[in-house]
Design an enzyme around this catalytic site. Sequence first.
Site, PDB file in Angstrom:
ATOM      1  N   CYS A   2     -40.810  75.181 -36.736  1.00 13.16           N
ATOM      2  CA  CYS A   2     -42.323  74.715 -36.542  1.00 13.16           C
ATOM      3  C   CYS A   2     -42.569  73.852 -35.456  1.00 13.16           C
ATOM      4  O   CYS A   2     -41.575  73.510 -34.792  1.00 13.16           O
ATOM      5  CB  CYS A   2     -42.935  73.875 -37.811  1.00 13.16           C
ATOM      6  SG  CYS A   2     -42.324  74.735 -39.323  1.00 13.16           S
ATOM      7  N   ARG A  27     -42.071  78.196 -30.461  1.00 13.10           N
ATOM      8  CA  ARG A  27     -41.577  78.223 -31.603  1.00 13.10           C
ATOM      9  C   ARG A  27     -41.860  78.660 -32.727  1.00 13.10           C
ATOM     10  O   ARG A  27     -41.376  78.705 -33.918  1.00 13.10           O
ATOM     11  CB  ARG A  27     -41.523  76.505 -31.905  1.00 13.10           C
ATOM     12  CG  ARG A  27     -40.988  75.695 -30.939  1.00 13.10           C
ATOM     13  CD  ARG A  27     -41.198  74.091 -31.184  1.00 13.10           C
ATOM     14  NE  ARG A  27     -40.511  73.977 -32.220  1.00 13.10           N
ATOM     15  CZ  ARG A  27     -39.138  73.491 -32.132  1.00 13.10           C
ATOM     16  NH1 ARG A  27     -38.902  73.310 -31.182  1.00 13.10           N
ATOM     17  NH2 ARG A  27     -38.586  73.013 -33.254  1.00 13.10           N
ATOM     18  N   TRP A  74     -44.004  77.724 -38.897  1.00  9.15           N
ATOM     19  CA  TRP A  74     -43.158  79.089 -38.897  1.00  9.15           C
ATOM     20  C   TRP A  74     -42.631  78.789 -40.383  1.00  9.15           C
ATOM     21  O   TRP A  74     -41.638  78.184 -40.546  1.00  9.15           O
ATOM     22  CB  TRP A  74     -41.988  78.618 -37.899  1.00  9.15           C
ATOM     23  CG  TRP A  74     -41.064  79.936 -37.655  1.00  9.15           C
ATOM     24  CD1 TRP A  74     -39.964  79.905 -38.842  1.00  9.15           C
ATOM     25  CD2 TRP A  74     -41.000  81.160 -37.236  1.00  9.15           C
ATOM     26  NE1 TRP A  74     -39.035  80.930 -38.707  1.00  9.15           N
ATOM     27  CE2 TRP A  74     -39.890  81.841 -37.755  1.00  9.15           C
ATOM     28  CE3 TRP A  74     -41.860  81.855 -36.596  1.00  9.15           C
ATOM     29  CZ2 TRP A  74     -39.518  83.133 -37.273  1.00  9.15           C
ATOM     30  CZ3 TRP A  74     -41.542  82.945 -35.904  1.00  9.15           C
ATOM     31  CH2 TRP A  74     -40.546  83.575 -36.492  1.00  9.15           C
ATOM     32  N   ASN A 100     -40.618  69.935 -39.900  1.00 16.12           N
ATOM     33  CA  ASN A 100     -40.092  71.168 -39.450  1.00 16.12           C
ATOM     34  C   ASN A 100     -38.793  70.726 -40.081  1.00 16.12           C
ATOM     35  O   ASN A 100     -38.114  70.015 -40.193  1.00 16.12           O
ATOM     36  CB  ASN A 100     -39.887  71.015 -37.975  1.00 16.12           C
ATOM     37  CG  ASN A 100     -39.356  71.942 -37.492  1.00 16.12           C
ATOM     38  OD1 ASN A 100     -38.971  73.368 -38.083  1.00 16.12           O
ATOM     39  ND2 ASN A 100     -38.409  71.961 -36.398  1.00 16.12           N
ATOM     40  N   GLY A 101     -38.310  72.165 -40.934  1.00 17.23           N
ATOM     41  CA  GLY A 101     -36.938  71.828 -41.645  1.00 17.23           C
ATOM     42  C   GLY A 101     -37.105  72.652 -42.882  1.00 17.23           C
ATOM     43  O   GLY A 101     -38.030  73.109 -43.034  1.00 17.23           O
ATOM     44  N   GLU A 484     -22.568  96.562 -31.358  1.00 17.06           N
ATOM     45  CA  GLU A 484     -23.325  95.587 -30.887  1.00 17.06           C
ATOM     46  C   GLU A 484     -23.087  95.010 -29.736  1.00 17.06           C
ATOM     47  O   GLU A 484     -23.985  94.894 -28.980  1.00 17.06           O
ATOM     48  CB  GLU A 484     -23.496  94.439 -32.075  1.00 17.06           C
ATOM     49  CG  GLU A 484     -24.254  93.202 -31.653  1.00 17.06           C
ATOM     50  CD  GLU A 484     -25.570  93.280 -31.498  1.00 17.06           C
ATOM     51  OE1 GLU A 484     -26.205  94.651 -32.117  1.00 17.06           O
ATOM     52  OE2 GLU A 484     -26.597  92.471 -31.030  1.00 17.06           O
ATOM     53  N   LYS A 488     -25.930  95.161 -26.429  1.00 20.91           N
ATOM     54  CA  LYS A 488     -26.462  93.974 -25.734  1.00 20.91           C
ATOM     55  C   LYS A 488     -26.233  94.298 -24.274  1.00 20.91           C
ATOM     56  O   LYS A 488     -27.169  93.898 -23.480  1.00 20.91           O
ATOM     57  CB  LYS A 488     -25.373  92.812 -25.987  1.00 20.91           C
ATOM     58  CG  LYS A 488     -25.952  92.217 -27.312  1.00 20.91           C
ATOM     59  CD  LYS A 488     -27.050  91.217 -27.279  1.00 20.91           C
ATOM     60  CE  LYS A 488     -28.297  92.018 -27.974  1.00 20.91           C
ATOM     61  NZ  LYS A 488     -28.408  92.831 -29.027  1.00 20.91           N
ATOM     62  N   GLU A 491     -28.780  97.065 -23.035  1.00 18.27           N
ATOM     63  CA  GLU A 491     -30.223  96.711 -22.993  1.00 18.27           C
ATOM     64  C   GLU A 491     -30.807  95.972 -22.266  1.00 18.27           C
ATOM     65  O   GLU A 491     -31.884  95.762 -21.940  1.00 18.27           O
ATOM     66  CB  GLU A 491     -30.605  96.442 -24.324  1.00 18.27           C
ATOM     67  CG  GLU A 491     -30.243  95.173 -25.141  1.00 18.27           C
ATOM     68  CD  GLU A 491     -31.022  94.979 -26.428  1.00 18.27           C
ATOM     69  OE1 GLU A 491     -31.900  95.230 -26.596  1.00 18.27           O
ATOM     70  OE2 GLU A 491     -30.256  94.229 -27.192  1.00 18.27           O
ATOM     71  N   HIS A 507     -10.284 111.399 -30.139  1.00 18.72           N
ATOM     72  CA  HIS A 507     -11.392 112.681 -30.365  1.00 18.72           C
ATOM     73  C   HIS A 507     -12.486 112.747 -29.544  1.00 18.72           C
ATOM     74  O   HIS A 507     -13.570 113.445 -29.782  1.00 18.72           O
ATOM     75  CB  HIS A 507     -11.891 112.531 -31.896  1.00 18.72           C
ATOM     76  CG  HIS A 507     -11.064 112.163 -32.895  1.00 18.72           C
ATOM     77  ND1 HIS A 507     -10.156 113.198 -33.514  1.00 18.72           N
ATOM     78  CD2 HIS A 507     -10.431 111.065 -33.626  1.00 18.72           C
ATOM     79  CE1 HIS A 507      -9.459 112.645 -34.524  1.00 18.72           C
ATOM     80  NE2 HIS A 507      -9.534 111.588 -34.458  1.00 18.72           N
ATOM     81  N   LYS A 606     -40.105  93.525 -28.186  1.00 19.80           N
ATOM     82  CA  LYS A 606     -39.253  92.676 -29.147  1.00 19.80           C
ATOM     83  C   LYS A 606     -39.298  93.087 -30.492  1.00 19.80           C
ATOM     84  O   LYS A 606     -38.439  93.062 -30.978  1.00 19.80           O
ATOM     85  CB  LYS A 606     -39.980  91.151 -29.230  1.00 19.80           C
ATOM     86  CG  LYS A 606     -39.069  90.147 -30.124  1.00 19.80           C
ATOM     87  CD  LYS A 606     -37.732  90.271 -29.708  1.00 19.80           C
ATOM     88  CE  LYS A 606     -36.806  89.299 -30.784  1.00 19.80           C
ATOM     89  NZ  LYS A 606     -35.344  89.403 -30.516  1.00 19.80           N
TER      90      LYS A 606
END
Length: 611
Positions: A2, A27, A74, A100-101, A484, A488, A491, A507, A606
């Site tokens: 937050c 944030r 958030w 925040n937390g 992955e 990265k 993209e 193969h 996103k």
Amino acid sequence: MCGIVGYIGSKNAVEVILAGLHRLEYRGYDSAGVAVVRDGNLEWVKSLGKLTALDKKLEEKPLNGPLGIGHTRWATHGVPSETNSHPHFDMQMEIAVVHNGIIENYQELREQLQKEGVTFRSQTDTETIAHLVRKYYKGDLFRAVQRALQDVTGAYAIGVVCKHNPDVLVAARHGSPLIVGLGDQEGFIASDVPAIMKYTRKVLYLDNGQVCEIRRDGYRVEDIQGKPVTLTLQHVDWDDAAAEKEGYPHFMLKEINQQPDVIRNTLRGRVEEGSDQVILRDMNISEEELKAFEKIVIVACGTAWHAGMVGKYLIEKFARTPVELDLASEYRYRDPIVPKNTLMIPVSQSGETADTLEAIRIAKKRGAKVASIVNVVGSSVARESHGVIYQQAGPEIGVASTKAYTSQCTAFALFAIWLAETRGLMSKSQAKELIAYLREIPEKIQWVLDNQEDIVRCAKDPKYLEAESALYLGRSFNFPSALEGALKLKEISYIHAEGYAAGEMKHGPIALVTDKLPVVCIAVQGDTYDKMVSNIQEIRARKGIVLTVATLGDEDIRAHSHDIFYVPPCYEPFSPIVVAVPLQLFAYYVAANRGCDVDQPRNLAKSVTVE
Ligand code: AGP
């Protein structure tokens, strides 16, 4: 993650706070609010949705006053709603808190306070702080906050005001960032520098366990036990854009560097203090249900699907339950079979991916229980699931997913341990040992972040930087790491890269090997290490370029590799969480060196909210 802003001085606090909150919108926000102290009164306005909704409300009901606190939420506990938005208050509505937390012991605090006659208005963990401050308040707000925090475990950055203390703004932090800004006869608090740079560049960075009382003519800082603390006044010389990224050139690099704390936050509140028992209350799965599941289906897209593959390997290794992994875009069109006692685990950072949402709806219609791993609280995936594991990773701004991935893998590790223990396939001591391994991961990631020289060097090396294609190879738990790592690179640098199970080389892919093809081989210590070395030798025999991800201390691998990214020794099943980091950094630096738009790569969004 937050956003918090507070002000004490002679300006209208609301103007300062709103300007600051807008600077913190990156944030993440799902609701917002502000409270001011004026003429012995405490007044406030809160709103659901974006900050503009709060702006609008304040146009209709203007607030002003020389002291106040504000917050963009958030959500971590309690869905986004006006009731759950901050500030939160004591019962008398005289003390206001923004936070925040994550308060880990908020449930027991809530129960204890309710026994003492407190009634709660919201579902949030934050509200417990407001009632605790009231409990210990005897006129000195600073002392009351200090005492209240002695009862709290977890992560917090808080701002507190009280209508009876018009000359005091109190702030405290533990595990979440909070800064204090000092002006001429005025003071500020904020989660992050951008919020107050317009007014002052003289800041104090509170450290964990510190409480600060800010007055117009000065401040004092003590730890929560009352021991005075001396902080060094810093001068911030960032420009605005740099400040949002905390000085990093891109959000992606900032988010890669956040991962040690992100893993700590994903674990936070999920492992009972002392017993080390995994507790995943929000999944809303009873032990009976957990024991009864005969099949688990993991669906996701992109990076989340790679995390799902790590999850498949972990669940099958520890809990011996068959796991079907499917791309959500395939699952939704293949008329899937959903036998009774099926658990679906969708994985989604944004919680808005169209294919994943449709897969959920199909599985639910066919009788599956759905418990998702998701980062955005109150997102569509969260709302349409029967239960969730919230990643608690904070908003991920960079389009290329990094901290969300390692957080998702961590969440799967927790679930796999919980499932195995519940099924009697894992003893308490084994679970304790695995949780200890998980707790070590943040510092292993930190080691990689502190030792990037080889990664930075390779990212400038033409044999990688100018490559037209790359192959990423891995086995077992690190097969998804190869997938992955390749995603990265492709993209954000636009170099074609393909992840492959190393056992598949013969193969087909080995036909691609030339002296122009970089092959990233993940060969950390583990059950398939020797097989990986054989693959590497096959590649070298065909003049391929080998960049190996290896375990620190492994000197033998040097003879087979052109370059090596080392990672600290790690329990193999959890190694994907650490292995991801050098591959994220490598992709980041290659893309940056190629002048690509790292945070917003071409053609990508996103969140893919349409098919
Ligand atoms: C990964 O770097 C991409 N941003 C993309 O593959 C992403 O992981 C995928 O679109 C899934 O998004 P979600 O986690 O928000 O559902």
